[in-house]
Design a protein around this motif. Sequence first.
Motif, PDB file in Angstrom:
ATOM      1  N   ASP A 253     -10.283 -74.543 -40.320  1.00 16.85           N
ATOM      2  CA  ASP A 253     -11.688 -74.158 -40.202  1.00 16.85           C
ATOM      3  C   ASP A 253     -11.876 -72.921 -39.334  1.00 16.85           C
ATOM      4  N   ALA A 254     -10.784 -72.420 -38.737  1.00 14.17           N
ATOM      5  CA  ALA A 254     -10.873 -71.255 -37.858  1.00 14.17           C
ATOM      6  C   ALA A 254     -10.727 -69.975 -38.673  1.00 14.17           C
ATOM      7  N   TYR A 255     -11.733 -69.151 -38.616  1.00 15.49           N
ATOM      8  CA  TYR A 255     -11.712 -67.857 -39.297  1.00 15.49           C
ATOM      9  C   TYR A 255     -11.660 -66.782 -38.210  1.00 15.49           C
ATOM     10  N   ILE A 256     -10.432 -66.415 -37.846  1.00 20.15           N
ATOM     11  CA  ILE A 256     -10.184 -65.409 -36.821  1.00 20.15           C
ATOM     12  C   ILE A 256      -9.602 -64.188 -37.516  1.00 20.15           C
ATOM     13  N   TYR A 257     -10.192 -63.031 -37.269  1.00 16.89           N
ATOM     14  CA  TYR A 257      -9.755 -61.810 -37.948  1.00 16.89           C
ATOM     15  C   TYR A 257      -9.422 -60.732 -36.924  1.00 16.89           C
ATOM     16  N   LEU A 269     -15.934 -70.602 -36.502  1.00 13.94           N
ATOM     17  CA  LEU A 269     -15.448 -71.835 -37.100  1.00 13.94           C
ATOM     18  C   LEU A 269     -16.349 -72.202 -38.269  1.00 13.94           C
ATOM     19  N   ARG A 270     -15.716 -72.570 -39.365  1.00 12.21           N
ATOM     20  CA  ARG A 270     -16.492 -72.940 -40.552  1.00 12.21           C
ATOM     21  C   ARG A 270     -17.200 -74.266 -40.305  1.00 12.21           C
ATOM     22  N   ARG A 271     -18.474 -74.260 -40.570  1.00 11.67           N
ATOM     23  CA  ARG A 271     -19.275 -75.471 -40.382  1.00 11.67           C
ATOM     24  C   ARG A 271     -19.382 -76.184 -41.718  1.00 11.67           C
ATOM     25  N   GLU A 272     -18.809 -77.363 -41.815  1.00 10.81           N
ATOM     26  CA  GLU A 272     -18.777 -78.103 -43.071  1.00 10.81           C
ATOM     27  C   GLU A 272     -20.077 -78.837 -43.344  1.00 10.81           C
ATOM     28  N   ILE A 286     -11.568 -67.372 -24.869  1.00 11.38           N
ATOM     29  CA  ILE A 286     -12.987 -67.396 -25.211  1.00 11.38           C
ATOM     30  C   ILE A 286     -13.239 -68.590 -26.136  1.00 11.38           C
ATOM     31  N   LYS A 287     -14.313 -69.302 -25.884  1.00  3.47           N
ATOM     32  CA  LYS A 287     -14.682 -70.427 -26.724  1.00  3.47           C
ATOM     33  C   LYS A 287     -15.330 -69.928 -28.007  1.00  3.47           C
ATOM     34  N   VAL A 288     -14.771 -70.366 -29.126  1.00  8.27           N
ATOM     35  CA  VAL A 288     -15.265 -69.950 -30.440  1.00  8.27           C
ATOM     36  C   VAL A 288     -15.971 -71.135 -31.089  1.00  8.27           C
ATOM     37  N   GLY A 289     -17.165 -70.897 -31.621  1.00 11.78           N
ATOM     38  CA  GLY A 289     -17.928 -71.918 -32.323  1.00 11.78           C
ATOM     39  C   GLY A 289     -18.305 -71.462 -33.711  1.00 11.78           C
ATOM     40  N   SER A 290     -19.386 -71.996 -34.242  1.00  7.88           N
ATOM     41  CA  SER A 290     -19.750 -71.707 -35.633  1.00  7.88           C
ATOM     42  C   SER A 290     -20.414 -70.348 -35.804  1.00  7.88           C
ATOM     43  N   GLN A 291     -20.830 -69.716 -34.713  1.00 11.59           N
ATOM     44  CA  GLN A 291     -21.418 -68.380 -34.815  1.00 11.59           C
ATOM     45  C   GLN A 291     -20.348 -67.320 -34.563  1.00 11.59           C
ATOM     46  N   PRO A 292     -20.348 -66.237 -35.337  1.00 16.61           N
ATOM     47  CA  PRO A 292     -19.343 -65.187 -35.137  1.00 16.61           C
ATOM     48  C   PRO A 292     -19.405 -64.621 -33.716  1.00 16.61           C
ATOM     49  N   ILE A 293     -18.231 -64.373 -33.162  1.00 15.50           N
ATOM     50  CA  ILE A 293     -18.139 -63.824 -31.812  1.00 15.50           C
ATOM     51  C   ILE A 293     -17.025 -62.777 -31.806  1.00 15.50           C
ATOM     52  N   TYR A 294     -17.242 -61.691 -31.069  1.00 17.79           N
ATOM     53  CA  TYR A 294     -16.234 -60.635 -30.953  1.00 17.79           C
ATOM     54  C   TYR A 294     -15.391 -60.898 -29.714  1.00 17.79           C
ATOM     55  N   LEU A 295     -14.081 -60.690 -29.860  1.00 16.49           N
ATOM     56  CA  LEU A 295     -13.150 -60.942 -28.761  1.00 16.49           C
ATOM     57  C   LEU A 295     -12.213 -59.742 -28.633  1.00 16.49           C
TER      58      LEU A 295
END
Length: 299
Positions: A253-257, A269-272, A286-295
Amino acid sequence: MSGNSGIRVGVARGVQLHRSQLEPEPGRYDWSAVDAVLEQTDADTELWFTITTTSAPPGPAGYAAMVCALVAHCDGRVRYWQCENEPSNGSFGAAEDYVRHLIGFHAAVRAGDPLAEVVLGACPPRIFANPDEPDPERDFFLHVIRTCGAHYDLFDLHLYGDPYLVPVMVENARAALRAAGDEKPFIAGEYNHLLDADDIVMRNILALSCGIDRTLCWQLPVRSPCTSAFTELAFRLEGAKAVERITVPERPDAYIYDIAGTEWQVGWLRREHSVAEPESLVWNNIKVGSQPIYLRANR
């Protein structure tokens, strides 16, 4: 936005014009709408004109003459010329009618501006989502790409619907072109049906990661959270060479690019389910959730 041989971020403006606007009477041209666009657009903005008709136009020679005159009138200002919008939806006619129309359109554009690029009439997103299911609109496009490879330069795939189907749709459409013995750059002439800031980021990243060459946001508001999200995405992509997904073990479910060529990564993270928030992930501290975040990437 562009994702071919390095990502070039800039402004593109798409305009749809109907033949009745441009030629209200046979042989009488009206460029007033065109001139208004040209006057409002600076030299740094790429222009895309989609020319539409109600159906296969009577008097194809007259239509071709109008298109050629229009392209010449624009004097190189318009880079992309698209022949109809989603012509497979039944409003235009049979695939054979569109093939004849496209061939004449391509010749007229080339005569007016040899450097302009012709875009195939836009492909609706759903038809390449599941190629195993019968679909008359997919049959329409399959016929066109088998017979018209020499008469267009770019394949336009609209990116509405489930954003996570974007890579699947692109790959299935590419497979269809390869089966026809052809390869074309892909472009996304429309997306943004949700008017959602997070969706704009995710959909663009998914598209760029699978080699879409251009994305054009449909009716992006002048001032809105969507505009802010688009502006920030453009900033983070400046100087990027590619967008590549990073596999996170045990977290499908992790979409890291990785935004190669910059100091940035982007992830979510993909929200099912519409309510449940996925279990959070810590990435680069950095904590990653369902909203896109830049790291910042650890390079």
